[in-house]
Write a protein that holds these residues in place. Structure first.
Motif, PDB file in Angstrom:
ATOM      1  N   ILE A 142       0.844  -1.205   0.000  1.00  0.00           N
ATOM      2  CA  ILE A 142       0.000   0.000   0.000  1.00  0.00           C
ATOM      3  C   ILE A 142       0.875   1.249   0.000  1.00  0.00           C
ATOM      4  CG2 ILE A 142      -1.649   1.346   1.371  1.00  0.00           C
ATOM      5  CD1 ILE A 142      -2.849  -1.398   2.248  1.00  0.00           C
ATOM      6  N   TYR A 143       1.915   1.265   0.810  1.00  0.00           N
ATOM      7  CA  TYR A 143       2.813   2.418   0.875  1.00  0.00           C
ATOM      8  C   TYR A 143       3.487   2.650  -0.476  1.00  0.00           C
ATOM      9  CZ  TYR A 143       6.427   5.626   2.358  1.00  0.00           C
ATOM     10  OH  TYR A 143       7.240   6.732   2.469  1.00  0.00           O
ATOM     11  N   ALA A 144       4.005   1.582  -1.090  1.00  0.00           N
ATOM     12  CA  ALA A 144       4.684   1.722  -2.380  1.00  0.00           C
ATOM     13  C   ALA A 144       3.712   2.202  -3.452  1.00  0.00           C
ATOM     14  CB  ALA A 144       5.315   0.384  -2.787  1.00  0.00           C
ATOM     15  N   TYR A 145       2.500   1.691  -3.450  1.00  0.00           N
ATOM     16  CA  TYR A 145       1.519   2.103  -4.448  1.00  0.00           C
ATOM     17  C   TYR A 145       1.152   3.581  -4.282  1.00  0.00           C
ATOM     18  CZ  TYR A 145      -2.692   2.412  -7.214  1.00  0.00           C
ATOM     19  OH  TYR A 145      -3.626   2.807  -8.137  1.00  0.00           O
ATOM     20  N   LYS A 146       0.901   3.991  -3.057  1.00  0.00           N
ATOM     21  CA  LYS A 146       0.503   5.384  -2.813  1.00  0.00           C
ATOM     22  C   LYS A 146       1.636   6.371  -3.066  1.00  0.00           C
ATOM     23  CE  LYS A 146      -3.377   4.900   0.228  1.00  0.00           C
ATOM     24  NZ  LYS A 146      -4.076   5.532   1.329  1.00  0.00           N
ATOM     25  N   ASN A 147       2.882   5.943  -2.930  1.00  0.00           N
ATOM     26  CA  ASN A 147       4.028   6.839  -3.091  1.00  0.00           C
ATOM     27  C   ASN A 147       4.835   6.564  -4.355  1.00  0.00           C
ATOM     28  OD1 ASN A 147       4.125   8.523  -0.522  1.00  0.00           O
ATOM     29  ND2 ASN A 147       3.817   6.447   0.249  1.00  0.00           N
ATOM     30  N   ARG A 148       4.268   5.840  -5.299  1.00  0.00           N
ATOM     31  CA  ARG A 148       5.000   5.440  -6.502  1.00  0.00           C
ATOM     32  C   ARG A 148       5.473   6.620  -7.338  1.00  0.00           C
ATOM     33  NH1 ARG A 148      -0.247   4.862  -7.176  1.00  0.00           N
ATOM     34  NH2 ARG A 148      -1.251   5.578  -9.090  1.00  0.00           N
ATOM     35  N   GLU A 149       4.759   7.737  -7.324  1.00  0.00           N
ATOM     36  CA  GLU A 149       5.158   8.907  -8.097  1.00  0.00           C
ATOM     37  C   GLU A 149       5.838   9.959  -7.240  1.00  0.00           C
ATOM     38  OE1 GLU A 149       5.087   8.871 -11.301  1.00  0.00           O
ATOM     39  OE2 GLU A 149       4.035   6.967 -11.359  1.00  0.00           O
ATOM     40  N   LYS A 150       5.573   9.958  -5.952  1.00  0.00           N
ATOM     41  CA  LYS A 150       6.098  10.993  -5.062  1.00  0.00           C
ATOM     42  C   LYS A 150       7.623  11.041  -5.061  1.00  0.00           C
ATOM     43  CE  LYS A 150       5.912  12.525  -0.260  1.00  0.00           C
ATOM     44  NZ  LYS A 150       5.370  12.235   1.064  1.00  0.00           N
ATOM     45  N   TYR A 151       8.267   9.888  -5.036  1.00  0.00           N
ATOM     46  CA  TYR A 151       9.718   9.829  -4.954  1.00  0.00           C
ATOM     47  C   TYR A 151      10.380   9.534  -6.297  1.00  0.00           C
ATOM     48  CZ  TYR A 151       8.867   9.827   0.016  1.00  0.00           C
ATOM     49  OH  TYR A 151       8.459  10.173   1.266  1.00  0.00           O
ATOM     50  N   ALA A 152       9.606   9.485  -7.363  1.00  0.00           N
ATOM     51  CA  ALA A 152      10.139   9.168  -8.682  1.00  0.00           C
ATOM     52  C   ALA A 152      11.062  10.274  -9.172  1.00  0.00           C
ATOM     53  CB  ALA A 152       8.995   8.966  -9.668  1.00  0.00           C
ATOM     54  N   PRO A 153      12.233   9.924  -9.714  1.00  0.00           N
ATOM     55  CA  PRO A 153      13.158  10.944 -10.206  1.00  0.00           C
ATOM     56  C   PRO A 153      12.549  11.814 -11.300  1.00  0.00           C
ATOM     57  CG  PRO A 153      14.222   8.808 -10.180  1.00  0.00           C
ATOM     58  CD  PRO A 153      12.775   8.591  -9.861  1.00  0.00           C
ATOM     59  N   GLU A 154      11.665  11.254 -12.108  1.00  0.00           N
ATOM     60  CA  GLU A 154      11.067  12.018 -13.193  1.00  0.00           C
ATOM     61  C   GLU A 154       9.954  12.949 -12.723  1.00  0.00           C
ATOM     62  OE1 GLU A 154       9.180   7.924 -13.089  1.00  0.00           O
ATOM     63  OE2 GLU A 154      11.225   8.635 -13.167  1.00  0.00           O
ATOM     64  N   ALA A 155       9.672  12.967 -11.429  1.00  0.00           N
ATOM     65  CA  ALA A 155       8.620  13.837 -10.889  1.00  0.00           C
ATOM     66  C   ALA A 155       9.046  15.295 -10.881  1.00  0.00           C
ATOM     67  CB  ALA A 155       8.229  13.399  -9.483  1.00  0.00           C
ATOM     68  N   GLY A 156      10.298  15.592 -11.107  1.00  0.00           N
ATOM     69  CA  GLY A 156      10.786  16.969 -11.131  1.00  0.00           C
ATOM     70  C   GLY A 156      12.256  17.018 -10.801  1.00  0.00           C
ATOM     71  N   ALA A 157      12.819  18.210 -10.833  1.00  0.00           N
ATOM     72  CA  ALA A 157      14.233  18.365 -10.517  1.00  0.00           C
ATOM     73  C   ALA A 157      14.462  17.994  -9.066  1.00  0.00           C
ATOM     74  CB  ALA A 157      14.663  19.800 -10.770  1.00  0.00           C
ATOM     75  N   ARG A 158      15.510  17.266  -8.818  1.00  0.00           N
ATOM     76  CA  ARG A 158      15.803  16.811  -7.467  1.00  0.00           C
ATOM     77  C   ARG A 158      17.075  17.472  -6.964  1.00  0.00           C
ATOM     78  NH1 ARG A 158      11.274  14.541  -5.786  1.00  0.00           N
ATOM     79  NH2 ARG A 158      10.584  12.894  -7.117  1.00  0.00           N
ATOM     80  N   GLY A 159      17.121  17.684  -5.681  1.00  0.00           N
ATOM     81  CA  GLY A 159      18.326  18.207  -5.041  1.00  0.00           C
ATOM     82  C   GLY A 159      19.117  17.062  -4.461  1.00  0.00           C
ATOM     83  N   ALA A 160      19.926  17.359  -3.481  1.00  0.00           N
ATOM     84  CA  ALA A 160      20.757  16.339  -2.854  1.00  0.00           C
ATOM     85  C   ALA A 160      19.924  15.379  -2.034  1.00  0.00           C
ATOM     86  CB  ALA A 160      21.806  17.002  -1.965  1.00  0.00           C
ATOM     87  N   VAL A 161      18.749  15.826  -1.597  1.00  0.00           N
ATOM     88  CA  VAL A 161      17.863  14.998  -0.805  1.00  0.00           C
ATOM     89  C   VAL A 161      16.652  14.677  -1.658  1.00  0.00           C
ATOM     90  CG1 VAL A 161      16.467  14.900   1.293  1.00  0.00           C
ATOM     91  CG2 VAL A 161      18.613  16.154   1.293  1.00  0.00           C
ATOM     92  N   VAL A 162      16.198  13.421  -1.629  1.00  0.00           N
ATOM     93  CA  VAL A 162      15.028  13.047  -2.416  1.00  0.00           C
ATOM     94  C   VAL A 162      13.869  13.941  -2.027  1.00  0.00           C
ATOM     95  CG1 VAL A 162      13.381  11.212  -2.883  1.00  0.00           C
ATOM     96  CG2 VAL A 162      15.795  10.673  -2.661  1.00  0.00           C
ATOM     97  N   GLY A 163      13.217  14.523  -3.035  1.00  0.00           N
ATOM     98  CA  GLY A 163      12.065  15.371  -2.776  1.00  0.00           C
ATOM     99  C   GLY A 163      12.410  16.846  -2.672  1.00  0.00           C
ATOM    100  N   THR A 164      13.686  17.222  -2.761  1.00  0.00           N
ATOM    101  CA  THR A 164      14.068  18.624  -2.677  1.00  0.00           C
ATOM    102  C   THR A 164      13.994  19.241  -4.060  1.00  0.00           C
ATOM    103  OG1 THR A 164      15.564  18.128  -0.878  1.00  0.00           O
ATOM    104  CG2 THR A 164      15.899  20.217  -2.015  1.00  0.00           C
ATOM    105  N   ASP A 165      13.296  20.331  -4.196  1.00  0.00           N
ATOM    106  CA  ASP A 165      13.174  21.037  -5.460  1.00  0.00           C
ATOM    107  C   ASP A 165      14.298  22.050  -5.554  1.00  0.00           C
ATOM    108  OD1 ASP A 165      12.402  22.273  -7.761  1.00  0.00           O
ATOM    109  OD2 ASP A 165      10.558  23.146  -6.951  1.00  0.00           O
ATOM    110  N   ARG A 166      15.106  21.993  -6.592  1.00  0.00           N
ATOM    111  CA  ARG A 166      16.258  22.880  -6.734  1.00  0.00           C
ATOM    112  C   ARG A 166      15.842  24.352  -6.838  1.00  0.00           C
ATOM    113  NH1 ARG A 166      21.198  20.824  -7.764  1.00  0.00           N
ATOM    114  NH2 ARG A 166      21.338  18.650  -8.304  1.00  0.00           N
TER     115      ARG A 166
END
Length: 147
Positions: free
Chosen positions: A107-131
């Motif tokens: 359930i966790y993986a399904y609900k967060n499948r796009e949240k942590y995806a690299p193609e979801a946007g520009a990433r910083g040094a920490v997953v989920g950080t918007d440059r």
């Protein structure tokens, strides 16, 4: 609070299913299971977020890998800990929490499948950080600063 209740509940379960091996052995198994239960959710989510952040070819593969890889690592740690502790009934000790754990992981993986995806946007040094908005990280739009 939930983790402490889980540790108490699963530790008590381990005590019951291992009672026939003797009080001392059952108590060691209960302590191992309680401790593993207390620490496992944070460890599982940390691993899941790392796996979900990898560049998988499809969201489906991301969900399967985000479920099975962290869960497999965690299950290996739990079984190894019980083998070291000489738990009498390893399968009966871990079966209920393992079943709930795999469902929770899926359930966790399904609900967060796009949240942590690299193609979801520009990433910083920490997953989920918007440059573009993270302080101290160079913006994708402006000139880059030397650090």
């Amino acid at each position: 609070m939930t983790a402490a209740l889980g540790a108490l509940g699963w530790g008590s379960w381990a005590l019951v299913v291992n009672w026939e091996a003797g009080w001392a052995s059952a108590t060691v198994s209960a302590v191992v299971q309680g401790t593993v239960s207390l620490c496992s959710i944070s460890f599982l989510l940390l691993l899941a977020n790392q796996v979900l952040g990898r560049p998988w070819r499809s969201p489906g593969i991301r969900v399967v890998a985000g479920t099975l890889v962290p869960y497999g690592v965690l299950l290996t740690v739990v079984v190894t800990a019980h083998m070291i502790a000489h738990t009498h009934n390893i399968f009966l000790t871990i079966a209920p929490s393992a079943t709930i754990g795999i469902v929770y992981s899926a359930i966790y993986a399904y609900k967060n499948r796009e949240k942590y995806a690299p193609e979801a946007g520009a990433r910083g040094a920490v997953v989920g950080t918007d440059r573009a908005t993270a302080p101290g990280l160079p913006s994708e739009r402006g000139p880059k600063r030397r650090v």
